[in-house]
Design a protein around this motif. Structure first.
Motif, short mmCIF file in Angstrom:
data_model
loop_
_atom_site.label_atom_id
_atom_site.label_comp_id
_atom_site.label_asym_id
_atom_site.label_seq_id
_atom_site.Cartn_x
_atom_site.Cartn_y
_atom_site.Cartn_z
N ILE A 180 54.69 64.43 64.61
CA ILE A 180 54.86 64.74 66.03
C ILE A 180 53.78 65.69 66.52
CG2 ILE A 180 56.39 65.83 67.71
CD1 ILE A 180 58.75 64.80 66.04
N VAL A 181 53.54 66.74 65.74
CA VAL A 181 52.53 67.72 66.15
C VAL A 181 51.14 67.08 66.23
CG1 VAL A 181 51.32 69.82 65.43
CG2 VAL A 181 53.81 69.70 65.30
N ASN A 182 50.77 66.28 65.23
CA ASN A 182 49.47 65.60 65.27
C ASN A 182 49.36 64.67 66.47
OD1 ASN A 182 48.32 66.79 63.00
ND2 ASN A 182 49.30 65.36 61.59
N SER A 183 50.45 63.96 66.77
CA SER A 183 50.43 63.04 67.92
C SER A 183 50.24 63.80 69.22
CB SER A 183 51.74 62.24 67.95
OG SER A 183 51.88 61.47 66.78
N ILE A 184 50.94 64.95 69.34
CA ILE A 184 50.81 65.73 70.58
C ILE A 184 49.39 66.25 70.73
CG2 ILE A 184 51.55 67.83 71.75
CD1 ILE A 184 54.33 67.39 70.53
N ILE A 185 48.79 66.74 69.65
CA ILE A 185 47.42 67.27 69.73
C ILE A 185 46.45 66.16 70.11
CG2 ILE A 185 45.55 68.26 68.37
CD1 ILE A 185 47.67 69.80 66.79
N THR A 186 46.60 64.97 69.48
CA THR A 186 45.72 63.83 69.80
C THR A 186 45.90 63.41 71.25
OG1 THR A 186 45.86 63.07 67.51
CG2 THR A 186 45.13 61.47 69.18
N ALA A 242 46.98 65.24 73.83
CA ALA A 242 46.44 66.23 74.76
C ALA A 242 44.92 66.20 74.81
CB ALA A 242 46.94 67.62 74.37
N HIS A 243 44.28 66.13 73.63
CA HIS A 243 42.81 66.14 73.62
C HIS A 243 42.23 64.90 74.28
CE1 HIS A 243 42.52 69.26 70.11
NE2 HIS A 243 42.87 69.79 71.27
N ASN A 244 42.86 63.75 74.10
CA ASN A 244 42.38 62.53 74.75
C ASN A 244 42.55 62.59 76.26
OD1 ASN A 244 41.35 60.85 72.64
ND2 ASN A 244 43.42 60.57 71.90
N LEU A 245 43.52 63.39 76.71
CA LEU A 245 43.72 63.57 78.14
C LEU A 245 43.04 64.83 78.67
CD1 LEU A 245 47.49 62.55 78.42
CD2 LEU A 245 45.48 61.20 79.04
N LYS A 246 42.11 65.38 77.87
CA LYS A 246 41.31 66.54 78.27
C LYS A 246 42.19 67.76 78.53
CE LYS A 246 37.87 63.67 78.21
NZ LYS A 246 37.00 63.60 77.04
N MET A 247 43.20 67.97 77.71
CA MET A 247 44.08 69.12 77.86
C MET A 247 43.97 70.02 76.63
SD MET A 247 47.53 67.37 79.33
CE MET A 247 47.53 66.29 80.76
N LYS A 248 44.27 71.33 76.83
CA LYS A 248 44.37 72.24 75.71
C LYS A 248 45.76 72.16 75.09
CE LYS A 248 43.34 76.09 77.67
NZ LYS A 248 43.04 77.53 77.86
N VAL A 249 45.85 72.60 73.84
CA VAL A 249 47.13 72.59 73.13
C VAL A 249 47.40 74.00 72.63
CG1 VAL A 249 48.48 71.56 71.27
CG2 VAL A 249 46.72 70.20 72.43
N VAL A 250 48.61 74.48 72.92
CA VAL A 250 49.04 75.79 72.44
C VAL A 250 50.32 75.58 71.63
CG1 VAL A 250 49.78 78.11 73.07
CG2 VAL A 250 48.06 76.93 74.46
N ALA A 251 50.34 76.12 70.43
CA ALA A 251 51.52 76.02 69.58
C ALA A 251 52.32 77.32 69.68
CB ALA A 251 51.13 75.76 68.13
N GLU A 252 53.64 77.19 69.92
CA GLU A 252 54.52 78.36 70.05
C GLU A 252 55.25 78.61 68.73
OE1 GLU A 252 56.15 78.60 74.44
OE2 GLU A 252 56.68 76.68 73.54
N GLY A 253 55.67 79.86 68.55
CA GLY A 253 56.53 80.20 67.42
C GLY A 253 55.84 80.20 66.08
N VAL A 254 54.55 80.50 66.02
CA VAL A 254 53.83 80.56 64.74
C VAL A 254 54.17 81.89 64.06
CG1 VAL A 254 51.59 80.55 63.63
CG2 VAL A 254 52.00 79.10 65.63
N GLU A 255 54.83 81.78 62.93
CA GLU A 255 55.29 82.99 62.24
C GLU A 255 54.76 83.12 60.83
OE1 GLU A 255 59.51 82.98 62.45
OE2 GLU A 255 59.58 83.07 64.65
N MET A 256 54.22 82.05 60.27
CA MET A 256 53.75 82.09 58.88
C MET A 256 52.32 81.58 58.80
SD MET A 256 57.16 80.78 56.86
CE MET A 256 57.35 79.37 57.93
N GLN A 257 51.64 82.04 57.76
CA GLN A 257 50.23 81.70 57.62
C GLN A 257 50.04 80.22 57.33
OE1 GLN A 257 48.10 84.26 55.03
NE2 GLN A 257 46.10 83.40 55.53
N ASP A 258 50.96 79.58 56.56
CA ASP A 258 50.77 78.16 56.28
C ASP A 258 50.90 77.33 57.55
OD1 ASP A 258 53.41 78.69 56.59
OD2 ASP A 258 54.11 77.37 54.97
#
Length: 774
Positions: free
Chosen positions: A711-717, A719-735
């Motif tokens: 799902i995350v890869n699909s959303i990034i692809t 957004a980028h194809n539609l010339k949009m930026k992508v921001v990920a929320e809730g990043v809590e761990m390094q991995d």
């Protein structure tokens, strides 16, 4: 553009070239026709003018000859015995006519019997007199002859005329010589415009030039003869012919006049080149103009053809690009559908998950407000499910959950909504009941169906019972939160009452929440008293770990309960309509904080704030934000508005207008919690969305859940194809951070870098060179 698709542009190019050629042919044809017509008119006008001049001069010469004939008649008295009377009359007539220089009278023996002035008879003159006496038989103008010219220079313009003189019997008695001053005669016509090459000539019948007048003056050309046969061949008294009659080697237009019995021709000549001088000047101007016009038409045709050719190629490229884009959109829609299925449905049972269920529940409640039907929300929890998992294993537990979902589908209508909320907890929305009592029948049926034994689950026969809680709309609540809370309380009441039963919600079973009551009562005054504060969570760019923005989060600094988070008071604000006033406070507070940072010399980054559904339906929102930007002298690019899909459900048209007005100001639009709704692709294709924020639910287990990673890869692809930026929320761990950076995510925010902090701490974060993880 449609006609330019395929090869149609080639046809347009050919048509434009053909049209230009036709236009050039028409214009040049008209021009040549006009020039030829003008040349013919010029020649004809010159010919008429010359003929008129010849006719006037010839008629005047004939009048002169007529006066000479009168003198010959008067001279007859000389031979009839009236010599004195004839002499006197001749003297008087000569004195009154300046054209005749002198007069002489000859008898039949060629002896001069009278002369008005002395002169010597030349032999050639004697011969001419003899011919007149010998041939003349009557008085007539046809007997006038031109005597041989005088050769002395001073006599160059003296033209001798001989006429027979008859007696009373009609026989020729002698001849009269009249010397005509042709120079004086021709001076009367010097005002005639002959042109630079024009000439006015008097010729003998044999072609000898008697006299010639040009623009420069009067000339005598002794011994020059011209061919007058061209005049005779016309058979006319007057006319015009072309030829080299001036012996210059150039074409000449000559007009003549020749009375049948006159002994002379009057000829007016002018070179054709001189006659057509004005025409040639006009022709040059026409040709220059037409050449320039033709060049312009050719250049215009080339420009149009080049433009059509270029547009045709653009159209072909556009068609190809559209096909590629359509294929990409189809692929993205398929990815979106898959992502939606994964995001909105439980992967084990295929039922709707909690997010999807809440969306559908909200939609049905909106319909319920219009159709006035009853709706029943049921929460189901399998009794002692944990013991089954612990003793028989999760595999058997999963089979049991699938069997329960199948029985629920079979027992309920297609219009009813079924969801697995998590673990062994299910939710059922029974829709459009005519009577509230019908919910009892549904609850009893479900209790009976789900309590029946489950046979051969991986070799095990199981029997479990559900504990059910039922909340009725509109009796037990009129929104999603109230109904869910009521159904959940009723379900736990069933468990407390012994399990394996259903319980309807009873408000008497719920103690009064004094804290919530206090918050709802004090919220309007909190805005007035300035108890609200903003905390800022940084957005970090993954390419260089620089802070590129903040999300502003409102907090309530309650005088009794301390710092209260928005989840505890935002629902009250939405329910009471205070959300608009609260949203305005947040927007203006963001502008105020940015202005303070600017005045302190701190590097400015865009600040994002959330906009609720009610605010999106306020058509004056963009105007107010514009006023605050002007008041604090800030560019609109420093503000970002975050919206959610659920805020767009009620009135898409109004929300679209408000968002377009915000974009026109220069404010960026971000779609928050992307993937948690069920129509995101439709929104991002029609609304001015500049940024997608991936819901934290997909980030939590991104390293362990294959579905979340897809799902995350699909959303990034997408957004980028539609010339949009992508921001990920809730990043809590390094991995999580490493995976998102590898996947191409643009920015992240979460506790890994910083919790939401006060303005002073946020300012300190901006002063750091980077947020590079250690």
């Amino acid at each position: 553009m449609l006609i330019l698709r395929g090869q149609y542009w080639r046809v347009l190019v050919a048509c434009s070239v053909g049209l230009s050629i036709a236009l050039l042919a028409l214009v040049w044809g008209f021009t040549w026709q006009r020039l030829a017509s003008e040349q013919a008119i010029k020649r004809h006008s010159a010919s008429i003018q010359q003929q008129n001049v010849c006719a006037i001069i010839a008629e005047n010469l004939e009048q002169v000859l007529g006066r000479g004939r009168l003198m010959s008649i008067v001279a007859e008295g000389w031979f009839n015995g009236l010599e004195s009377e004839a002499r006197n009359q001749l003297v008087a007539m000569q004195a009154s006519d300046r054209l005749f220089l002198y007069v002489a009278l000859y008898d039949k023996a060629m002896q001069r019997v009278y002369s008005s002035a002395p002169f010597a008879d030349r032999p050639s003159l004697q011969e001419a007199v003899a011919e007149v006496v010998a041939d003349g038989r009557s008085r007539g103008i046809h007997q006038v002859r031109l005597a041989p010219r005088l050769t002395e220079a001073e006599q160059a313009w003296q033209v001798p005329l001989l006429m027979p003189v008859s007696g009373a019997d009609g026989q020729v008695r002698g001849a009269i010589l009249l010397v005509l001053d042709l120079g004086y005669f021709l001076q009367l016509y010097q005002h005639v415009d002959l042109g630079h090459t024009g000439a006015l000539q008097v010729l003998r019948a044999d072609g000898e030039v008697v006299a010639e007048a040009r623009q420069a003056g009067l000339l005598v050309q002794d011994g020059v003869f011209r061919d007058v046969s061209s005049f005779d061949r016309t058979g006319q008294v007057q006319g015009s012919v072309n030829g080299d009659f001036m012996a210059t080697g150039r074409d000449t237009l000559s007009s003549f006049y020749h009375a049948p019995d006159a002994p002379f021709y009057v000829v007016t000549s002018r070179e054709t080149q001189d006659i057509l001088a004005d025409y040639h000047a006009t022709r040059r101007r026409f040709l220059i103009t037409m050449t320039v016009l033709s060049a312009f038409i050719v250049l215009a045709t080339w420009w149009v053809a080049y433009g059509i050719r270029r547009q045709g190629r653009y159209a072909l490229a556009l068609v190809s690009s559209n096909q590629q884009n359509q294929a990409l959109i189809t692929q993205l829609e398929e990815e979106k559908r898959r992502a939606f299925v994964l995001a909105s449905h439980d992967h084990l049972t295929g039922l709707a998950n909690r997010r999807m269920f809440n969306e559908l529940l909200n939609t049905h409640l909106q319909q319920a407000r219009r159709n006035r039907k009853h709706y029943a929300l049921m929460y189901l929890d399998l009794d002692r499910f944990k013991a089954i998992n612990d003793t028989l294993g999760h595999h058997v537990g999963d089979l049991l959950l699938q069997a329960v979902s199948q029985r629920l589908r079979a027992a309920l209508r297609e219009s009813d909504v079924i969801a697995r909320l998590g673990g062994d907890e299910f939710a059922v929305l029974v829709t459009a009941l005519d009577h509230a009592e019908d919910a009892i029948k549904v609850a009893e049926k479900l209790l009976e169906v789900l309590s029946a034994p489950y046979l051969n689950l991986d070799g095990h026969d199981l029997q479990v019972t559900p504990s059910m809680g039922v909340a009725l709309y509109p009796r037990d609540g009129q929104d999603v939160e109230a109904l869910c809370r009521a159904a959940d309380l009723a379900m736990y009441q069933s468990k407390r009452a012994g399990r394996g039963r259903y319980t309807f919600f009873d408000a008497a079973l719920t103690p009064v929440d004094t804290r919530h009551s206090n918050l709802e009562r004090r919220l309007p005054k909190a805005i007035e008293r300035g108890e609200l504060v903003l905390h800022f969570q940084p957005k970090v760019r993954l390419s260089d770990f620089q802070i590129v923005g903040f999300e502003a989060l409102v907090r309530w600094q309650h005088p009794e309960f301390g710092l209260i988070y928005p989840g505890d008071f935002i629902p009250y604000a939405e329910r009471t309509g205070l959300i608009v006033e609260l949203g305005d406070w947040v927007a203006e507070a963001c502008c105020q904080q940015l202005a303070q940072w600017r005045d302190a010399g701190v590097r400015l980054v865009p600040v994002a704030f959330n906009v609720s559904a009610m605010q999106l339906h306020d058509e004056a929102l963009a105007a107010r934000i514009g006023q605050w930007l002007t008041a604090y002298d800030l560019p609109a690019s420093l503000l970002q508005v975050e919206i959610t899909e659920t805020s767009l459900v009620e009135s898409m048209d109004v929300a679209s207008r408000v968002l377009n007005e915000l974009e026109a100001l220069g404010v960026q639009i971000a779609l928050d919690d992307f993937g948690s709704g069920f129509s995101s692709l439709g929104y991002i294709r029609t609304l001015p969305i500049h940024c997608l924020k991936i819901d934290r639910g997909f980030i939590n287990d991104i390293r362990n859940s294959h579905d979340d990673a897809i799902i995350v890869n699909s959303i990034i692809t997408l957004a980028h194809n539609l010339k949009m930026k992508v921001v990920a929320e809730g990043v809590e761990m390094q991995d999580q951070l490493v995976y998102l950076k590898t996947a191409g995510c643009d920015e992240v925010q979460g506790y890994f870098f910083s919790r939401p902090v006060e303005a002073a701490a946020a300012e300190a974060l901006l002063l750091r060179p980077s947020m590079m993880p250690s």
